[in-house]
Design an enzyme around this catalytic site. Structure first.
Site, PDB file in Angstrom:
ATOM      1  N   GLU A  77      -0.982  24.750  17.644  1.00  0.00           N
ATOM      2  CA  GLU A  77      -2.062  25.580  17.099  1.00  0.00           C
ATOM      3  C   GLU A  77      -3.300  25.543  18.000  1.00  0.00           C
ATOM      4  O   GLU A  77      -3.996  26.547  18.157  1.00  0.00           O
ATOM      5  CB  GLU A  77      -2.411  25.098  15.689  1.00  0.00           C
ATOM      6  CG  GLU A  77      -1.293  25.404  14.701  1.00  0.00           C
ATOM      7  CD  GLU A  77      -1.297  24.511  13.484  1.00  0.00           C
ATOM      8  OE1 GLU A  77      -1.739  24.968  12.430  1.00  0.00           O
ATOM      9  OE2 GLU A  77      -0.857  23.350  13.574  1.00  0.00           O
ATOM     10  N   ASN A  91     -11.144  21.098  15.151  1.00  0.00           N
ATOM     11  CA  ASN A  91     -10.515  21.251  13.838  1.00  0.00           C
ATOM     12  C   ASN A  91     -11.189  20.251  12.893  1.00  0.00           C
ATOM     13  O   ASN A  91     -10.916  19.064  12.934  1.00  0.00           O
ATOM     14  CB  ASN A  91      -9.012  20.953  13.970  1.00  0.00           C
ATOM     15  CG  ASN A  91      -8.271  21.116  12.661  1.00  0.00           C
ATOM     16  OD1 ASN A  91      -8.875  21.313  11.610  1.00  0.00           O
ATOM     17  ND2 ASN A  91      -6.962  21.015  12.717  1.00  0.00           N
ATOM     18  N   ARG A 139     -10.802  25.950  14.325  1.00  0.00           N
ATOM     19  CA  ARG A 139      -9.814  26.294  13.317  1.00  0.00           C
ATOM     20  C   ARG A 139     -10.576  26.462  12.000  1.00  0.00           C
ATOM     21  O   ARG A 139     -11.329  25.577  11.603  1.00  0.00           O
ATOM     22  CB  ARG A 139      -8.795  25.172  13.169  1.00  0.00           C
ATOM     23  CG  ARG A 139      -7.835  25.459  12.052  1.00  0.00           C
ATOM     24  CD  ARG A 139      -7.035  24.262  11.669  1.00  0.00           C
ATOM     25  NE  ARG A 139      -6.133  24.627  10.594  1.00  0.00           N
ATOM     26  CZ  ARG A 139      -5.695  23.764   9.690  1.00  0.00           C
ATOM     27  NH1 ARG A 139      -6.088  22.516   9.732  1.00  0.00           N
ATOM     28  NH2 ARG A 139      -4.879  24.151   8.754  1.00  0.00           N
ATOM     29  N   HIS A 191      -1.251  28.202   7.525  1.00  0.00           N
ATOM     30  CA  HIS A 191      -0.504  27.816   8.743  1.00  0.00           C
ATOM     31  C   HIS A 191      -0.210  29.039   9.618  1.00  0.00           C
ATOM     32  O   HIS A 191       0.739  29.027  10.396  1.00  0.00           O
ATOM     33  CB  HIS A 191       0.858  27.157   8.411  1.00  0.00           C
ATOM     34  CG  HIS A 191       0.778  25.877   7.661  1.00  0.00           C
ATOM     35  ND1 HIS A 191       1.616  25.591   6.610  1.00  0.00           N
ATOM     36  CD2 HIS A 191      -0.024  24.798   7.809  1.00  0.00           C
ATOM     37  CE1 HIS A 191       1.341  24.386   6.138  1.00  0.00           C
ATOM     38  NE2 HIS A 191       0.343  23.889   6.838  1.00  0.00           N
ATOM     39  N   ARG A 204       2.035  17.530  -2.372  1.00  0.00           N
ATOM     40  CA  ARG A 204       1.823  18.752  -3.164  1.00  0.00           C
ATOM     41  C   ARG A 204       3.139  19.204  -3.791  1.00  0.00           C
ATOM     42  O   ARG A 204       4.186  19.148  -3.149  1.00  0.00           O
ATOM     43  CB  ARG A 204       1.272  19.871  -2.276  1.00  0.00           C
ATOM     44  CG  ARG A 204      -0.190  19.677  -1.942  1.00  0.00           C
ATOM     45  CD  ARG A 204      -0.663  20.714  -0.950  1.00  0.00           C
ATOM     46  NE  ARG A 204      -1.063  20.087   0.301  1.00  0.00           N
ATOM     47  CZ  ARG A 204      -1.274  20.728   1.437  1.00  0.00           C
ATOM     48  NH1 ARG A 204      -1.122  22.037   1.502  1.00  0.00           N
ATOM     49  NH2 ARG A 204      -1.628  20.082   2.518  1.00  0.00           N
TER      50      ARG A 204
END
Ligand code: AMP
Length: 399
Positions: free
Chosen positions: A384, A7, A91, A180, A241
């Site tokens: 993940e 990743n 990823r 996601h 965010r």
């Protein structure tokens, strides 16, 4: 079968080596501060202490070289030779509308990922650098791309088209994509397994709440709507965010504060969210502590966060025409009993009843609704990397 999962971020690289015959992690690590002073690799062989090496790591190519060196190390490695490595799974953040599932990486796929760079200018270049570095270091090892956007490609047009001139969708791909996806896929599937019910019969809202957060409506195992949008800035309040805001704020702040659009965009990404409201931190642990001390803006940040998630749960129950389960995952979702409790409070009318004592857990799979709750509430730690390793195994021919 041994599979390496990678990743890549712009200045970091996380990795896990799996034995996929037993689905076990053999080693994992993190390369940090790539291209910045103070770069280092932290490598941990399962069952051993972490080994940290500080060294100059000017680029991802050097990062990958160090990962391979660590994996082959006699004392803390987990591979006796590179021949043991069957495949590498990556990823990748954005695949636009090009891929609705994981794929074997070849020249055509690389070209498609490069075309998606304008859609994810911060993420895709790093993912591409990681793939290129592996191709150079391990030219004969097959590589697989697993995309954050893929799971959401089942959303209907009515959920992904924005109210802007349709030509922007046709010309630039302006639409909701969602992110996601790998996590929403994993936790919804796992929730169905835990409940012992076929996913094809379930309506689930999955709440991935971490530093970045998104909420997804999963009907019959497919994503039908999600809170993030064209970029990962939309949706619920996040660490830094802003989540959903009135789009007119961009022009208003740019004009009144004399900022460029780019500067406003950066502010909304890096200075908003929990940090922006609380003025304390982007980390929810700090906010929970500050709220306990009575700090009013930290209390407000917790309220805005959980109110936003609550509204998405209600909206998605309406979108799916019912609700069977709500799943909490990622750093905040797995660990914060406070956010889970504040989110579920007042949703009893939808059949959502939280059991306060069962909710008092962190970081493990659990059903936390009351026995009589019509809608089941679950905590499912996301994984993940395991999904990436499984897809990589599936798309790689056996030895
Ligand atoms: P993630 O992006 O999934 O790694 O989640 C990271 C976020 O999870 C951190 O910024 C924290 O806000 C939150 N988090 C991690 N552990 C806890 C905890 N024990 N209690 C509350 N929040 C936590």
């Amino acid at each position: 079968m041994k599979i390496l999962v990678i990743n890549c971020g712009s200045s970091s690289l996380k990795y896990q080596l799996f034995d996929m015959d037993r689905e076990q992690v053999l080693a994992k690590g993190l390369v940090e501060r790539i291209g910045i002073e103070g770069s280092r690799i932290k490598h941990t062989k399962t069952g051993q202490d972490a080994v940290v090496t500080e060294t100059a790591i000017p680029d991802h190519k050097e990062g990958i070289r160090l990962v391979i060196e660590a994996l082959l190390d006699k004392s803390h490695g987990a591979l006796s030779s590179l021949g043991e490595l069957t495949a590498v799974g990556h990823r990748v953040v954005h695949a636009g509308e090009k891929f609705a599932a994981s794929v074997r990486i070849d020249a055509k796929v690389m070209a498609a990922l490069k075309e998606c760079v304008p859609l994810a200018p911060l993420h895709n270049p790093a993912n591409i650098m990681g793939i290129e570095a592996v191709t150079e270091a391990l030219p004969n090892v097959p590589q697989v791309g697993v995309f954050d956007t893929a799971f959401h490609q089942t959303m209907p047009e009515s959920a992904f088209i924005y109210g802007v001139p349709y030509g922007y969708y046709e010309k630039y791909g302006v639409r909701r994509y969602g992110f996601h996806g790998t996590s929403h896929y994993y936790v919804s599937k796992r929730a169905a397994e835990i409940l012992g019910r076929p996913i094809e019969k379930l309506k689930i809202v999955t709440c991935h709440l971490g530093n970045g957060s998104s909420v997804t409506a999963v009907r019959e195992g497919k994503s039908v709507d999600t809170s993030m949008g064209f970029t990962p800035l939309a949706g619920v309040l996040m660490g830094t965010r802003c989540g959903d805001i009135d789009p007119a704020l961009v022009a208003f702040i740019a004009e009144t504060e004399k900022l460029s659009v780019k500067e406003v965009d950066s502010m909304l990404n890096k200075k908003g969210g929990i940090l922006g409201i609380s003025g304390v931190s982007s980390d929810l642990r700090d906010i929970e502590e500050a709220a306990k001390r009575g700090e009013p803006r930290s209390k407000l940040a917790l309220q805005v966060l959980s109110y936003g998630i609550k509204k998405y749960i209600g909206a998605y129950a309406a979108a799916m025409g019912g609700l069977d389960a709500v799943v909490f995952t990622a750093g905040v979702g797995e660990n914060s009993s406070t956010v889970r409790a504040m989110t579920c409070e007042g949703l009893e009318f939808l059949g959502i009843e939280l059991d306060r004592s069962k909710n008092d857990i962190r970081g493990k799979e659990a059903v936390i609704s009351t026995d009589t709750s019509k809608v089941k509430i679950l905590v499912v730690p996301t994984d993940e990397e395991l999904v990436i390793a499984r897809d990589t195994k599936r798309l790689t021919p056996g030895p």
